[in-house]
Design a protein around this motif. Sequence first.
Motif, PDB file in Angstrom:
ATOM      1  N   PHE A  62       1.007  -1.410  -0.111  1.00 16.16           N
ATOM      2  CA  PHE A  62      -0.138   0.002   0.169  1.00 16.16           C
ATOM      3  C   PHE A  62       0.878   1.310   0.103  1.00 16.16           C
ATOM      4  O   PHE A  62       0.158   2.211  -0.173  1.00 16.16           O
ATOM      5  CB  PHE A  62      -0.936   0.115   1.154  1.00 16.16           C
ATOM      6  CG  PHE A  62      -2.140  -0.923   0.910  1.00 16.16           C
ATOM      7  CD1 PHE A  62      -3.054  -0.805   0.149  1.00 16.16           C
ATOM      8  CD2 PHE A  62      -2.100  -2.368   1.394  1.00 16.16           C
ATOM      9  CE1 PHE A  62      -4.079  -1.570   0.011  1.00 16.16           C
ATOM     10  CE2 PHE A  62      -3.068  -3.225   1.146  1.00 16.16           C
ATOM     11  CZ  PHE A  62      -4.094  -2.783   0.475  1.00 16.16           C
ATOM     12  N   THR A  63       2.186   1.302   0.205  1.00 12.76           N
ATOM     13  CA  THR A  63       2.992   2.597   0.343  1.00 12.76           C
ATOM     14  C   THR A  63       3.720   2.479  -1.184  1.00 12.76           C
ATOM     15  O   THR A  63       3.589   3.378  -1.793  1.00 12.76           O
ATOM     16  CB  THR A  63       3.931   2.529   1.289  1.00 12.76           C
ATOM     17  OG1 THR A  63       3.273   2.487   2.601  1.00 12.76           O
ATOM     18  CG2 THR A  63       4.893   3.650   1.149  1.00 12.76           C
ATOM     19  N   ASN A  64       4.273   1.153  -1.595  1.00 16.05           N
ATOM     20  CA  ASN A  64       5.115   1.185  -2.677  1.00 16.05           C
ATOM     21  C   ASN A  64       4.284   0.563  -4.095  1.00 16.05           C
ATOM     22  O   ASN A  64       4.921   0.389  -5.067  1.00 16.05           O
ATOM     23  CB  ASN A  64       6.347   0.248  -2.261  1.00 16.05           C
ATOM     24  CG  ASN A  64       7.387   1.048  -1.536  1.00 16.05           C
ATOM     25  OD1 ASN A  64       6.873   1.643  -0.566  1.00 16.05           O
ATOM     26  ND2 ASN A  64       8.653   1.037  -1.701  1.00 16.05           N
ATOM     27  N   SER A  65       3.161   0.153  -3.540  1.00 17.15           N
ATOM     28  CA  SER A  65       2.277  -0.265  -4.705  1.00 17.15           C
ATOM     29  C   SER A  65       2.855  -1.487  -5.336  1.00 17.15           C
ATOM     30  O   SER A  65       2.709  -1.605  -6.535  1.00 17.15           O
ATOM     31  CB  SER A  65       1.901   0.873  -5.729  1.00 17.15           C
ATOM     32  OG  SER A  65       1.307   1.878  -4.843  1.00 17.15           O
ATOM     33  N   GLU A  66       3.635  -2.492  -4.626  1.00 14.11           N
ATOM     34  CA  GLU A  66       4.238  -3.691  -5.102  1.00 14.11           C
ATOM     35  C   GLU A  66       3.433  -4.819  -4.791  1.00 14.11           C
ATOM     36  O   GLU A  66       3.922  -5.411  -3.684  1.00 14.11           O
ATOM     37  CB  GLU A  66       5.677  -3.754  -4.665  1.00 14.11           C
ATOM     38  CG  GLU A  66       6.564  -2.438  -5.144  1.00 14.11           C
ATOM     39  CD  GLU A  66       7.811  -2.465  -4.541  1.00 14.11           C
ATOM     40  OE1 GLU A  66       8.794  -2.045  -5.285  1.00 14.11           O
ATOM     41  OE2 GLU A  66       7.900  -2.740  -3.561  1.00 14.11           O
ATOM     42  N   PHE A  67       2.367  -4.810  -5.490  1.00 17.13           N
ATOM     43  CA  PHE A  67       1.290  -6.022  -4.772  1.00 17.13           C
ATOM     44  C   PHE A  67       1.902  -7.322  -5.214  1.00 17.13           C
ATOM     45  O   PHE A  67       1.510  -8.324  -4.342  1.00 17.13           O
ATOM     46  CB  PHE A  67      -0.212  -5.654  -5.406  1.00 17.13           C
ATOM     47  CG  PHE A  67      -0.725  -4.725  -4.792  1.00 17.13           C
ATOM     48  CD1 PHE A  67      -1.735  -4.700  -3.810  1.00 17.13           C
ATOM     49  CD2 PHE A  67      -0.740  -3.234  -5.244  1.00 17.13           C
ATOM     50  CE1 PHE A  67      -2.447  -3.793  -3.139  1.00 17.13           C
ATOM     51  CE2 PHE A  67      -1.422  -2.054  -4.639  1.00 17.13           C
ATOM     52  CZ  PHE A  67      -2.203  -2.448  -3.584  1.00 17.13           C
ATOM     53  N   GLY A  68       2.358  -7.516  -6.277  1.00 16.38           N
ATOM     54  CA  GLY A  68       3.263  -8.679  -6.683  1.00 16.38           C
ATOM     55  C   GLY A  68       4.247  -9.273  -5.593  1.00 16.38           C
ATOM     56  O   GLY A  68       4.165 -10.171  -5.192  1.00 16.38           O
ATOM     57  N   TYR A  69       4.955  -8.428  -5.128  1.00 15.19           N
ATOM     58  CA  TYR A  69       6.160  -8.448  -4.342  1.00 15.19           C
ATOM     59  C   TYR A  69       5.477  -8.708  -3.002  1.00 15.19           C
ATOM     60  O   TYR A  69       5.957  -9.706  -2.245  1.00 15.19           O
ATOM     61  CB  TYR A  69       7.022  -7.293  -4.193  1.00 15.19           C
ATOM     62  CG  TYR A  69       8.198  -7.241  -3.387  1.00 15.19           C
ATOM     63  CD1 TYR A  69       9.123  -8.870  -3.582  1.00 15.19           C
ATOM     64  CD2 TYR A  69       8.861  -6.790  -2.546  1.00 15.19           C
ATOM     65  CE1 TYR A  69      10.310  -8.959  -2.747  1.00 15.19           C
ATOM     66  CE2 TYR A  69       9.785  -6.743  -1.562  1.00 15.19           C
ATOM     67  CZ  TYR A  69      10.503  -8.047  -1.714  1.00 15.19           C
ATOM     68  OH  TYR A  69      11.620  -8.346  -0.923  1.00 15.19           O
TER      69      TYR A  69
END
Lengths: 437, 285
Positions: free
Chosen positions: B244-251
């Motif tokens: 939710f901060t870095n928008s790296e949902f896959g990671y």
Amino acid sequence: MSRTARSIALLTVLVSLLVLAIPAQAQEMEEEAIAPAPCAEPGTLTMWVWDEAWAEIIGNAIEDWKANYCPGAEVNLEVQPWGQYWDLLKTNAASGDLPDVFNMSQTNVFFYLDNGALMNLQPYWDEYGVDTTIWGTGLVDPYRWGEDNDLYAGPVNWDTIAVYYNKDMFDAAGLEYPTADWTWDDFAAAAEALTTDTIYGAAVYLEYQAGYPNWIAATGTTPIIEAGRTACTLTEPGSVEALSFLKGLLDAGYMPTPSIMGGASADDAFNFWASEQVAMITGGSWKLTDALNNVAFNWDVVQLPRHPETGRSRSILHAVGYVASARTAQPDLAANLILYLVSDAGQTFFAEGGNVAPANPSPALQQMWIDAFGDTNVNIQTFVDATVDSQGVTVFDEIWDRINSELVLNIFDLGVSVEEETQAACEFIAPYVVAEE
Amino acid sequence: MLPNTLGLLFFFGIPVLVAFYTSFQEWNAIQPPVFVGAANFERLVRDDAFWNALKNTVVLAVMSVPVGMALSLSVALLLNQRLPARNLLRTAYFLPVVTSIVAASIVWTWIFQPRYGLLGNLLAPLGLRDVNWLTRPDLILYPVAVVTIWLRLGFDMVLFLAGLQAIPRELYEAALIDGANRFQRFWHVTWPLLSPTTLLVMVLSIISAFQIFDQVYVMTSRTVRGGVGGSATTLALFLYMRAFTNSEFGYASAVALVLFLIILGITVFQLIVQRRWVFYQSEGE
């Protein structure tokens, strides 16, 4: 014609021109800065805001829009509390279900612009004949995007920063109240004089908006990162000078650490001030209502002190925006609603409601906002004056925690040197800096 | 049966499958996901922030689980006696379980506040009034562990109480006739017969410790989320911030999957090892 007669004739012409010009100017002042327009076709929109008080004001404005500009339209206005607003927005974006219209902050907009999630409002500004330069650059620049600097948001409000001070404590210390021409040296001297065994003189270094970036801006340096994300500026002399000045006040015992205040946010500083544990804080215009309603002692606000060499008092300027989803099924209607909300008519609801200063620069609206506070003995005009030499700040999700609080805690709570910490912060920011074209 | 199964499928099974699928994608929530194979897992292995979060999580588990279990067992033993106002005390100890974690964490944040906090004032005679418990990277896990233990104590106490009350009275009577003292009765009767409950409490406590999120989030929200330099970032908070901060949902999904496997591994290990120390009453008959 004698020389005297020629002078009289010339003076007569000048006076006549002046007299003729005044009504024309007055007429210009009375003209609407932004006029609403009727919608082409009504429909139903969803809209998200994060603030209950704003929702009430916006709800009233929407009723006016529906009654006078878009009969038959419906807006499902929902309040998503701040604590979950951004997570919900991202979750809805993930499911392709962003609201048609929603509030956006300058600190969060980059992600949505960068990913094409927002509708370009520029064609509508052009169609409606809105000159977007009437909004100050600090208000709208973070909402501009693309090669043509198109404006993707309609600004709702402006916020500026000033010094809130406890007049009773100034009286007790035998100090004159500060004036708009005071300098950093005056501020430091006052902080020293106001400090006692139980009271701190000042607390100012908290978070990006009300805190240390204002002091960096006064040196003439862009705080934190250049617009366009081209360079980290924290290691520049102006940044180091500002942070060192504040660190000096801490080391001298005139300011509390963030831990002693119970946190590193502007609200923590405000609560510390409201409970009479510190004499001066930097605070935003959005705290005026809170202060007027809840502070028991005598207080006032004054512009941020001027840098001794540049002579500048600079406030960080921030504006919340209305944006529309790029995937809205009703782009024309969404744009028409946003146009109304930023128009003189729509912004009247904000101006009359107090609390939030309307972004629409109409002098009448600005005066209406000041008047809405009633007879206060507080120099609210200070916040309007602070817009004159103000500064927008570029921030975005990935660096937010690092520059908003971690830098503050490292320097002012954990004793890391300014030079070491600014260097480390710039190293952290480096991957997000883009090469200047 | 069917409604429960459907509920489990919808609210647990499908999200787990989606997380599994997403962990092989690069996805920022707005752009279409891109299949990246095992890249997220390779990145995770090289990511110092992930290892730091794992270390913090393990340290918190080590700090909170044994102490929490010992305390909850002690309180259960105490409240299993005939005491005045016993029910009131049981309710009081259970209250944190039904208290909002967010509200409780805020109150604890005030307690740990230097200068004005309760703890600082109690420790003032030792010169510890101004300790920055919640910002110093070397100290911050202690407050988090204290709050974790406090929040969980009542629940574990109830489990232990149930276990204690299931032990047949006649065994204690027989031990008394044999001349066993209080410690011997505990060691030879209570402890072995309580071991299935102890196993249950241990498994649940470790699972809970590996999922610590709320208290860290709240206790560091007024300073730096996850502590200065990630000093209090747990795996659950780490994956939340990645999403939710870095928008790296896959990671973040890859981290969630690894967290799931870690918890599963530890739980299976505990269930295998339990044969050596857990005593079931039916075995003794």
